[in-house]
Motif scaffolding. Structure first.
Motif, PDB file in Angstrom:
ATOM      1  N   ASP A 102       0.721  -1.465   0.041  1.00 47.28           N
ATOM      2  CA  ASP A 102      -0.017   0.091   0.024  1.00 47.28           C
ATOM      3  C   ASP A 102       1.003   1.181  -0.088  1.00 47.28           C
ATOM      4  N   VAL A 103       0.884   2.197  -1.157  1.00 46.66           N
ATOM      5  CA  VAL A 103       1.636   3.277  -1.319  1.00 46.66           C
ATOM      6  C   VAL A 103       0.766   4.454  -1.276  1.00 46.66           C
ATOM      7  N   SER A 104      -0.364   4.396  -0.716  1.00 42.08           N
ATOM      8  CA  SER A 104      -1.409   5.606  -0.772  1.00 42.08           C
ATOM      9  C   SER A 104      -1.110   6.600  -0.232  1.00 42.08           C
ATOM     10  N   ASP A 105      -0.521   6.625   1.136  1.00 44.79           N
ATOM     11  CA  ASP A 105      -0.156   7.681   1.898  1.00 44.79           C
ATOM     12  C   ASP A 105       1.348   8.075   1.374  1.00 44.79           C
ATOM     13  N   ALA A 106       1.980   7.474   0.666  1.00 45.80           N
ATOM     14  CA  ALA A 106       3.393   7.922   0.152  1.00 45.80           C
ATOM     15  C   ALA A 106       3.452   8.741  -1.174  1.00 45.80           C
ATOM     16  N   ARG A 107       2.098   8.986  -1.484  1.00 45.76           N
ATOM     17  CA  ARG A 107       1.997   9.529  -2.859  1.00 45.76           C
ATOM     18  C   ARG A 107       1.040  10.936  -3.016  1.00 45.76           C
ATOM     19  N   ARG A 162       5.002  11.726  -2.151  1.00 44.94           N
ATOM     20  CA  ARG A 162       4.271  12.731  -1.066  1.00 44.94           C
ATOM     21  C   ARG A 162       5.219  13.830  -0.845  1.00 44.94           C
ATOM     22  N   SER A 163       6.462  13.561  -0.303  1.00 45.58           N
ATOM     23  CA  SER A 163       7.369  14.434   0.128  1.00 45.58           C
ATOM     24  C   SER A 163       7.722  15.452  -0.877  1.00 45.58           C
TER      25      SER A 163
END
Length: 183
Positions: A102-107, A162-163
């Motif tokens: 799950d990369v949802s919160d990293a994008r 996201r960063s």
């Protein structure tokens, strides 16, 4: 359980093209070799699409599967659908070698829309936008950061880490300033 928060709280910029943040959006990175027999079943179970061809994205409603590299696929879905999709992938893949994360919160995800949306990205990415077809996915750079995008409707969906979400949003907004159109 806490509610998901997008990278830029739905930021919007109006210029000769509209830049808006989409989010939160569910995303899973699925790593598996293309010849793994269970892969098509896993993708179908997770997002309801087939396996995309090289540099393509298959979109079915609010779900999609994009080719990211010879052994990597980006699955896109509503944020709340990620846990069930991960379970469906695990069940379909069984013991086949794979990784689903799950990369949802990293994008961070943006839409660039309007008749001249391609000009916004043309200033930032080494891509021939005249040759970019609907449903073609490009994994490239937006100025100095990694990004992926695809043409859909009257614009493009742009995905980055996201960063660097604020940086990419500001790049897109600056590139869409009225009076800076190309040609």
């Amino acid at each position: 359980m806490s509610e998901p928060v997008s990278a830029l709280s739905g930021a919007v910029s109006e210029g000769f093209a509209t830049i808006r943040e989409i989010g939160p959006l569910g995303m899973i990175t699925l790593r598996a070799k293309a010849d793994v027999k269970a892969l098509p079943k896993a993708i179908k179970a997770a997002v309801g699409t087939g396996v995309p061809a090289t540099r393509r994205i298959v979109v079915e409603g609010d779900r999609a599967c994009g080719w990211m590299s010879p052994d990597e696929y980006l699955l896109v879905m509503p944020y709340s659908a990620v846990p069930a999709a991960l379970e469906a992938i695990a069940k379909a893949m069984g013991t086949a070698h794979h990784l689903a994360a799950d990369v949802s919160d990293a994008r961070a995800v943006f839409r660039v829309e309007g008749a001249k949306a391609d000009q916004v990205l043309a200033k930032l990415s080494p891509v021939d936008f005249a040759a970019l077809a609907e449903g073609e996915l490009r994994r490239t750079r937006a100025a100095q950061v990694a990004a992926a995008f695809w043409k859909e409707g009257d614009g493009f969906t742009v995905v980055c880490f996201r960063s660097v979400g604020r940086y990419v949003f500001d790049l897109l907004a600056m590139s869409a300033k009225p009076g800076s159109e190309l040609g």
